[in-house]
Design an enzyme around this catalytic site. Sequence first.
Site, PDB file in Angstrom:
ATOM      1  N   THR A 127       0.829  -1.213   0.000  1.00 22.19           N
ATOM      2  CA  THR A 127       0.000   0.000   0.000  1.00 22.19           C
ATOM      3  C   THR A 127       0.855   1.251   0.000  1.00 22.19           C
ATOM      4  OG1 THR A 127      -1.869  -1.094   1.050  1.00 22.19           O
ATOM      5  CG2 THR A 127      -1.717   1.263   1.393  1.00 22.19           C
ATOM      6  N   SER A 155       1.358  -7.626  -0.834  1.00 21.99           N
ATOM      7  CA  SER A 155       2.072  -8.629  -0.027  1.00 21.99           C
ATOM      8  C   SER A 155       1.226  -9.839   0.345  1.00 21.99           C
ATOM      9  CB  SER A 155       2.685  -7.990   1.220  1.00 21.99           C
ATOM     10  OG  SER A 155       1.734  -7.820   2.241  1.00 21.99           O
ATOM     11  N   THR A 211       1.639  -4.264   4.304  1.00 25.64           N
ATOM     12  CA  THR A 211       1.470  -4.567   5.734  1.00 25.64           C
ATOM     13  C   THR A 211       0.964  -5.991   5.963  1.00 25.64           C
ATOM     14  OG1 THR A 211      -0.820  -3.760   5.769  1.00 25.64           O
ATOM     15  CG2 THR A 211       0.914  -2.164   6.320  1.00 25.64           C
ATOM     16  N   ASP A 212       0.292  -6.580   4.949  1.00 33.49           N
ATOM     17  CA  ASP A 212      -0.457  -7.808   5.228  1.00 33.49           C
ATOM     18  C   ASP A 212       0.406  -9.009   5.601  1.00 33.49           C
ATOM     19  OD1 ASP A 212      -2.894  -6.611   5.060  1.00 33.49           O
ATOM     20  OD2 ASP A 212      -3.267  -7.133   2.975  1.00 33.49           O
TER      21      ASP A 212
HETATM   22  C1  SIN Z   1      -0.201  -5.292   1.011  1.00 31.62           C
HETATM   23  O1  SIN Z   1       0.003  -5.931   2.054  1.00 31.62           O
HETATM   24  O2  SIN Z   1       0.587  -5.312   0.055  1.00 31.62           O
HETATM   25  C2  SIN Z   1      -1.456  -4.496   0.860  1.00 31.62           C
HETATM   26  C3  SIN Z   1      -1.976  -3.982   2.144  1.00 31.62           C
HETATM   27  C4  SIN Z   1      -1.058  -3.004   2.828  1.00 31.62           C
HETATM   28  O3  SIN Z   1       0.084  -2.786   2.469  1.00 31.62           O
HETATM   29  O4  SIN Z   1      -1.550  -2.405   3.825  1.00 31.62           O
END
Ligand code: SIN
Length: 322
Positions: free
Chosen positions: A25, A71, A104-105
């Site tokens: 993100t 991710s 973050t995921d």
């Molecule tokens: C991801 O994990 O690539 C998408 C969600 C995020 O980064 O918060």
Amino acid sequence: MPSGLPSTSPGTLPSTIVILGTGGTIAGAAASTSDNVGYTAAQRPVVDLLAALPQLAGQAIEAEQVAQLDSKDMDAATWQRLARAVARQLARPEVAGVVVTHGTDTLEETAWLLQRVLAPARPVVLVAAMRPATSIAADGPQNLLDAVAVARTPGARGVVAVLAGRVHAAAELRKVHPYRTDAFDSGDAGLLGVVEEGVLRRFRDWPAGEPLGLGVLDRAPADWPWVEIVVSHAAARGDAVRALVAAGVHGLVVAATGNGTVHRELDAALRAAEHSGVTVWRCTRCAQGALVGPNRGPAASMSPWQARLELTLSRLASRGGG
Ligand code: SIN
């Protein structure tokens, strides 16, 4: 001996920070500046994220795009590429630290992989964001500035993650919220530190440990062991475990209730799986804490996904089947 501490000539201090882009993100884009959920992750190249930060102008910073993905789709091949890129950069005497932009995921899984494989003697700082780069209140730029500040901190080492001004060590890092910008927690262990106006205020030691070594990832991704997670819950059944065993699974992590208890139906299937040669590890499905007493095992203090990765690495390291 931890990897990543090359010798420098006397009097020269490493000063370059290398930013490795992997997507997420933090590199996401939406059609509207007010849209913080309807965006596509992994759209902006890492050089664009840096170009948006005039505060970094004049600093010795290099960028490399290692991957460009959401991710949730992280995989063994990308992990191999990333771990090799981190090790290659840390081997350069002029590099003080590496920052990895990431989604973050699965941030906590990549953090644990890099810590276990490299246990770097210089900082590897993972950074992410909960709002896309197009957001009117994007959190990525400040997080990236904070990550560079942590990577430049004298004496920094090991794998950490920086979001919302909070620094988490790889082992304790947990995503605990699907939306708010302060989405991560370090549980009972607490934060490693906080970043305030570009300065790290540290509360505890940097991550340390013996690295497994980069060679542990050498096996072709298709030949990595197959390790799945099953969850114990009310009215649990053993059918999924029996199907996984029949399909050739190599390892199972059970996210157990409370202090490691497992529904009797699931327990019976897991015992049969173990009997047939499948490795079974137990951790708790509770968000915090560790298993205490007889149910303690190698994954006692791990989240289910961290335990899944640890069991995968342990099978890779032992060159076990799968
Ligand atoms: C991801 O994990 O690539 C998408 C969600 C995020 O980064 O918060």
